[in-house]
Design an enzyme around this catalytic site. Structure first.
Site, PDB file in Angstrom:
ATOM      1  N   HIS A   1       2.810   3.151  -1.426  1.00  0.00           N
ATOM      2  CA  HIS A   1       1.826   3.578  -0.425  1.00  0.00           C
ATOM      3  C   HIS A   1       0.506   2.809  -0.506  1.00  0.00           C
ATOM      4  O   HIS A   1      -0.513   3.287  -0.024  1.00  0.00           O
ATOM      5  CB  HIS A   1       1.584   5.096  -0.543  1.00  0.00           C
ATOM      6  CG  HIS A   1       2.785   5.916  -0.184  1.00  0.00           C
ATOM      7  ND1 HIS A   1       2.896   7.264  -0.418  1.00  0.00           N
ATOM      8  CD2 HIS A   1       3.956   5.552   0.426  1.00  0.00           C
ATOM      9  CE1 HIS A   1       4.068   7.700   0.013  1.00  0.00           C
ATOM     10  NE2 HIS A   1       4.733   6.687   0.525  1.00  0.00           N
TER      11      HIS A   1
ATOM     12  N   ASN B   1       1.483   6.803  -5.655  1.00  0.00           N
ATOM     13  CA  ASN B   1       0.037   6.926  -5.856  1.00  0.00           C
ATOM     14  C   ASN B   1      -0.684   5.624  -5.540  1.00  0.00           C
ATOM     15  O   ASN B   1      -0.159   4.541  -5.783  1.00  0.00           O
ATOM     16  CB  ASN B   1      -0.258   7.356  -7.294  1.00  0.00           C
ATOM     17  CG  ASN B   1       0.322   8.726  -7.583  1.00  0.00           C
ATOM     18  OD1 ASN B   1       0.671   9.446  -6.644  1.00  0.00           O
ATOM     19  ND2 ASN B   1       0.429   9.079  -8.839  1.00  0.00           N
ATOM     20  N   VAL B   2      -1.896   5.772  -5.051  1.00  0.00           N
ATOM     21  CA  VAL B   2      -2.684   4.584  -4.717  1.00  0.00           C
ATOM     22  C   VAL B   2      -3.730   4.309  -5.807  1.00  0.00           C
ATOM     23  O   VAL B   2      -4.453   3.325  -5.736  1.00  0.00           O
ATOM     24  CB  VAL B   2      -3.352   4.723  -3.322  1.00  0.00           C
ATOM     25  CG1 VAL B   2      -2.285   4.797  -2.241  1.00  0.00           C
ATOM     26  CG2 VAL B   2      -4.269   5.946  -3.236  1.00  0.00           C
TER      27      VAL B   2
END
Ligand code: APR
Length: 282
Positions: free
Chosen positions: A152, A112-113
């Site tokens: 990510h 997750n960003v």
């Protein structure tokens, strides 16, 4: 809550608790599903509103940015607006409570960003009145905790698409002050276009985070996959690596996934099952 839990889930929770009680090294991989109950749509959810006609996969690439930088930048600014006021849910909080308890050596890796794991850890520390290592207030865009390994990238960071220099003018702002303007920004060094500091499809993962993730997966006794479709490599290969090295694999996901190495499936929402699991472990 437990009374409402199905017999199958209760049984699997029991098995997971037993395995965890006999283990010390844990690697946890989270995906978009863990943030779904905070109100952040997952990647393979259909997009809404203005973005309904696009697939996330078609916007999250260097080619898309090259072809139409305004479109891609606008999409990220829209996503930032969507995410900026979201708070960690009971899954993030339970995980932070478990990490804080120190009962296991946990390596937390996320695809997750968003920064909801970081916010949960901050919440856990402040609710215990414990001093925090980082003095930055909650909601600061640099509120990145080095013990959450992002594979990510970070939604709240930007960098130059040409010389890769971090763009800090906006990234240093508290979230409440962030400018969601869709106008493109240029690098002060080389005049290249500023882009989100996100790993797009076809790009390499950050070396440091990936090495930590690989090592943790290879050496763990239990690998827990939470809220990921296990479709996107190389992250999806971590469970396989763990399995090959003798780890037990636990998956938390209300839906079936592409991960075929699972020993125990907790088929429920992460926000429901994580507090139950952590209560049993601690
Ligand atoms: N609890 C647990 N899992 C959930 C929940 C929930 N409340 N809600 C949905 N899920 C599950 C879905 O069943 C699905 O398997 O979360 C998963 C989300 O899958 P994806 O949208 O594919 O997200 P993710 O696996 O994180 O995607 C990987 O793909 O687009 C790229 O870079 C992007 O990091 C992303 C990567």
């Amino acid at each position: 809550m437990l009374a409402e839990t199905s017999a199958k889930l209760t049984d699997n929770l029991q098995q997971a608790t037993q395995i965890l009680a006999q283990s010390s090294q844990i690697c946890i991989l989270t995906g978009a599903g863990i943030s779904a109950e905070s109100g952040i749509p997952t990647f393979r959810d259909k997009q809404t509103g203005l973005w309904e006609q696009y697939r996330a996969e078609d916007l999250a690439s260097a080619e898309a940015f090259e072809r139409d930088p305004e479109l891609v930048w606008s999409w990220y600014q829209w996503r930032r607006q969507l995410v900026h006021d979201k708070a960690p849910n009971s899954a993030h909080l339970a995980l932070a409570r478990w990490q804080q308890a120190g009962s296991h050596k946990i390596t937390l890796v996320t695809q997750n960003v968003d920064d909801l794991h970081e916010q949960a850890k901050h919440h856990e520390r402040t609710s215990r009145h414990e001093p925090s290592n980082d003095s930055k207030p909650l909601g600061n865009l640099n509120n990145i905790d080095s013990t959450v390994h992002h594979l990510h990238g970070h939604l709240w960071r930007n960098r130059c698409s040409q010389c890769h220099k971090p763009y800090t003018e906006q990234s240093a702002q508290p979230k409440s002050d962030i400018d969601f303007d869709t106008k493109l920004i240029h690098c002060s060094e080389c005049d290249g276009l500023i882009r989100p500091d996100i790993v797009w499809f076809g790009e390499s993962l950050p070396v440091d985070s990936w090495q930590i993730a690989e090592q943790a997966a290879a050496n763990c006794e239990v690998f827990i996959s939470i809220g990921t479709s296990s479709l996107v490599y190389p992250a999806a290969g971590l469970a396989q690596l763990a399995k090959q090295n003798g780890a037990k694999i636990i998956e938390i996901n209300p839906n079936p996934t592409a991960n075929s190495f699972v020993d125990i499936t907790l088929a429920a929402k992460a926000g429901e099952v994580m507090p139950l699991l952590v209560d049993r472990i601690l």
